[in-house]
Design a protein around this motif. Structure first.
Motif, PDB file in Angstrom:
ATOM      1  N   GLU A  37      -0.212   4.388  -7.382  1.00 46.55           N
ATOM      2  CA  GLU A  37       0.906   3.717  -6.729  1.00 46.55           C
ATOM      3  C   GLU A  37       0.786   3.828  -5.210  1.00 46.55           C
ATOM      4  OE1 GLU A  37       3.197   1.875  -7.946  1.00 46.55           O
ATOM      5  OE2 GLU A  37       2.835   2.192 -10.086  1.00 46.55           O
ATOM      6  N   ILE A  38       0.405   5.009  -4.723  1.00 46.86           N
ATOM      7  CA  ILE A  38       0.245   5.204  -3.289  1.00 46.86           C
ATOM      8  C   ILE A  38      -0.850   4.288  -2.735  1.00 46.86           C
ATOM      9  CG2 ILE A  38      -0.511   6.855  -1.511  1.00 46.86           C
ATOM     10  CD1 ILE A  38       0.868   9.035  -3.199  1.00 46.86           C
ATOM     11  N   LEU A  39      -1.939   4.179  -3.495  1.00 42.26           N
ATOM     12  CA  LEU A  39      -3.075   3.360  -3.061  1.00 42.26           C
ATOM     13  C   LEU A  39      -2.856   1.871  -3.322  1.00 42.26           C
ATOM     14  CD1 LEU A  39      -5.981   5.633  -4.330  1.00 42.26           C
ATOM     15  CD2 LEU A  39      -5.419   5.154  -1.944  1.00 42.26           C
ATOM     16  N   TYR A  46      -6.856  -0.474 -11.654  1.00 39.63           N
ATOM     17  CA  TYR A  46      -6.239   0.635 -12.382  1.00 39.63           C
ATOM     18  C   TYR A  46      -6.871   0.761 -13.770  1.00 39.63           C
ATOM     19  CZ  TYR A  46      -2.652   3.318 -14.853  1.00 39.63           C
ATOM     20  OH  TYR A  46      -2.000   4.252 -15.598  1.00 39.63           O
ATOM     21  N   GLU A  47      -6.933  -0.361 -14.491  1.00 37.88           N
ATOM     22  CA  GLU A  47      -7.505  -0.341 -15.839  1.00 37.88           C
ATOM     23  C   GLU A  47      -8.942   0.147 -15.825  1.00 37.88           C
ATOM     24  OE1 GLU A  47      -6.335  -1.220 -18.940  1.00 37.88           O
ATOM     25  OE2 GLU A  47      -4.325  -1.256 -18.091  1.00 37.88           O
ATOM     26  N   TYR A  48      -9.717  -0.314 -14.872  1.00 42.37           N
ATOM     27  CA  TYR A  48     -11.133   0.034 -14.797  1.00 42.37           C
ATOM     28  C   TYR A  48     -11.314   1.525 -14.527  1.00 42.37           C
ATOM     29  CZ  TYR A  48     -16.097  -0.613 -13.691  1.00 42.37           C
ATOM     30  OH  TYR A  48     -17.458  -0.554 -13.697  1.00 42.37           O
ATOM     31  N   TYR A 407       0.965  11.052   3.539  1.00 46.91           N
ATOM     32  CA  TYR A 407       1.758  10.410   2.485  1.00 46.91           C
ATOM     33  C   TYR A 407       2.945  11.261   2.039  1.00 46.91           C
ATOM     34  CZ  TYR A 407      -2.292   7.315   2.145  1.00 46.91           C
ATOM     35  OH  TYR A 407      -3.294   6.422   2.424  1.00 46.91           O
ATOM     36  N   ASP A 408       3.096  12.435   2.632  1.00 41.90           N
ATOM     37  CA  ASP A 408       4.191  13.345   2.291  1.00 41.90           C
ATOM     38  C   ASP A 408       4.187  13.658   0.793  1.00 41.90           C
ATOM     39  OD1 ASP A 408       6.385  14.993   2.688  1.00 41.90           O
ATOM     40  OD2 ASP A 408       7.844  13.370   2.463  1.00 41.90           O
ATOM     41  N   VAL A 409       3.024  14.112   0.301  1.00 42.74           N
ATOM     42  CA  VAL A 409       2.861  14.453  -1.113  1.00 42.74           C
ATOM     43  C   VAL A 409       2.211  15.829  -1.216  1.00 42.74           C
ATOM     44  CG1 VAL A 409       2.678  12.058  -1.896  1.00 42.74           C
ATOM     45  CG2 VAL A 409       0.601  13.293  -1.199  1.00 42.74           C
ATOM     46  N   VAL A 417      -5.604  10.934  -4.396  1.00 38.65           N
ATOM     47  CA  VAL A 417      -5.649   9.771  -3.507  1.00 38.65           C
ATOM     48  C   VAL A 417      -7.009   9.678  -2.823  1.00 38.65           C
ATOM     49  CG1 VAL A 417      -4.735   8.818  -1.346  1.00 38.65           C
ATOM     50  CG2 VAL A 417      -3.162   9.636  -3.111  1.00 38.65           C
ATOM     51  N   VAL A 418      -7.474  10.793  -2.271  1.00 41.48           N
ATOM     52  CA  VAL A 418      -8.768  10.794  -1.571  1.00 41.48           C
ATOM     53  C   VAL A 418      -9.901  10.463  -2.539  1.00 41.48           C
ATOM     54  CG1 VAL A 418     -10.420  12.227  -0.316  1.00 41.48           C
ATOM     55  CG2 VAL A 418      -7.979  12.399   0.207  1.00 41.48           C
TER      56      VAL A 418
END
Length: 434
Positions: A37-39, A46-48, A407-409, A417-418
């Motif tokens: 969601e962030i990215l 997403y599926e891949y 991202y304040d996570v 994410v990275v």
């Protein structure tokens, strides 16, 4: 015509079945979903990225010492190979399942990406109890498993390594079996093998060393000096014992460790050398060790310490444990030691959790070093290995910490994410072959 990832809806994969919070694969996917969601991943990407590329299941017949033939089930999951050949360990354990191996393969994808390795993620396993098997039975099991997966493995395709209950000897059998079928010695087909067969110096201690490196970086971020720091380590195997030793060398006071027989605690600090010597003379466990107070594993996890290193198995820190946990830093030496339900509790308590895909990435980083040395035919000193490992682990921590701030996570979500971003960008550049 360019492939359109947007034609698929994410719900086609995620909504038909309810989330099973006790499933390792679903645990991985819950973290993946937040990062996606962030990215702002398109549904197709997403599926891949969430699906394993290939899953191999093989029945392994082994002639036991009694003469009876017993069938074991083995797995190898290739989660992703967009960045390069897939990489991941092989574990031998009675409770190994395909679902667990799928989760571990996914974690390997993000772990390799996170530390900038040219590898994708994979994992393997065999459902067996190695404690009840003789060396000959284990050798026959390993060789047949390798032969069955000969077309899967390869130095440019899929590269196994040690994991739970496998070691340098198991890797040597994998190397030899593969090489016999290939009709030439292929040292680079496996990592974590003996130094005499092309293994890398420093590889055995690398995972624990990586835990130490990122823990020190986290301590610096919150202003905690090693000399003022107390540490508890769950697990006294290779990772836990090495991390405890190295953190002790940095000035930390290790007050508790544990193994399958429970925890051992001394508020003034443990004599780790004496404890390791004791295990060598006591069948590999701390059972009966009298120089420390015997406590449960649950009590160890909730000790009043500055740093907790869970280096045992998955889902050790559940919501209840998290509510009682008092450490300021949790450095995940094991894969998936924190249940997703505990993440929110730890975040509310402002516990700095260094996630597994970052904290224990030292092992696969050193495996990459071994693979590079095998391909070059030129080997590094242990000092060179450690220096490169410290640099890469430090750089990975800095990237994750920066992303967490941006991202304040939590560090966990930032690590996903990275890791996911790099694989997604590579996939976007490569495109889809059709």
């Amino acid at each position: 015509m360019p492939f359109n990832f947007d034609v698929y809806e994410r719900s086609a994969y995620r909504e038909p079945a309810p989330i099973d919070h006790d499933s390792p694969f679903q645990s991985m996917m819950e973290r993946f979903d937040v990062a996606a969601e962030i990215l702002e991943l398109s549904p197709g990407f997403y599926e891949y990225l969430c699906r394993p590329a290939r899953m191999h299941v093989t029945s392994i017949p082994v002639e036991m010492d009694s003469g009876r033939v017993k069938i074991f089930e083995g797995y190898r999951v290739i989660h992703n190979n967009v960045l390069g050949p897939s990489k991941g360990g092989i574990r031998f354990a009675p409770d190994v399942t395909l679902n667990e191996v799928k989760a571990l393969a996914g974690w390997m994808t993000w772990k390799c990406s996170l530390v900038d390795l040219p590898f994708g993620g994979a994992k393997g396993g065999v459902a067996c109890n190695p404690e009840e098997m003789s060396p000959g039975e284990l050798e026959r099991l390993t060789r047949r498993y390798t032969a069955d997966l000969f077309d899967v493995f390869g130095p440019d395709k899929d590269i196994p390594a040690p994991d739970m209950n496998t070691n340098e000897q198991i890797m040597a059998w994998v190397l030899d079996t593969y090489s016999m079928h290939a009709r030439q010695t292929e040292n680079a087909v496996v990592t974590g093998k003996p130094v005499g067969l092309g293994g890398s110096k420093g590889r055995r201690q690398a995972t624990g060393r990586g835990v130490m490196t990122v823990t020190l970086a986290a301590m610096e971020q919150i202003g905690l000096a090693p000399g003022d720091c107390t540490v508890a380590v769950q697990g006294f195997g290779n990772v836990g014992a090495t991390a405890a030793d190295l953190l002790g060398e940095q000035g930390c006071t290790v007050v508790a460790v544990s193994d399958i027989t429970g925890g051992y605690y001394n508020e003034n600090g443990l004599d780790l050398k004496a404890m390791k010597a004791y295990t060598q003379q006591n069948g590999g466990t701390l059972a009966g060790y009298e120089e420390a107070q015997h406590i449960t594993n649950e009590e160890l996890l909730t000790l009043d310490v500055d740093v907790l290193v869970p280096a045992a198995k998955e889902d050790q820190i559940n919501r209840e444990i998290a509510e009682d946990l008092r450490a300021r830093i949790v450095a995940e030496g094991a894969n998936g030691p924190t249940h997703p339900a505990a993440d929110e509790v730890l975040a509310e308590k402002e516990v700095l959790v260094i996630p597994d895909i970052l904290a224990n990435a030292g092992g696969v980083t050193a495996s990459y070093f071994e693979w590079v040395q095998n391909r070059q035919g030129f080997f590094w000193t242990e000092e060179e290995v450690n220096r490169r490992l410290d640099r890469m682990m430090g750089e990975a921590f800095d990237k994750v910490y920066t992303a967490a701030d941006k991202y304040d996570v939590s560090l966990r979500i930032a690590a996903y994410v990275v890791g996911i971003r790099r694989v997604a960008e590579a996939l976007r550049m490569r495109g889809i072959y059709a």
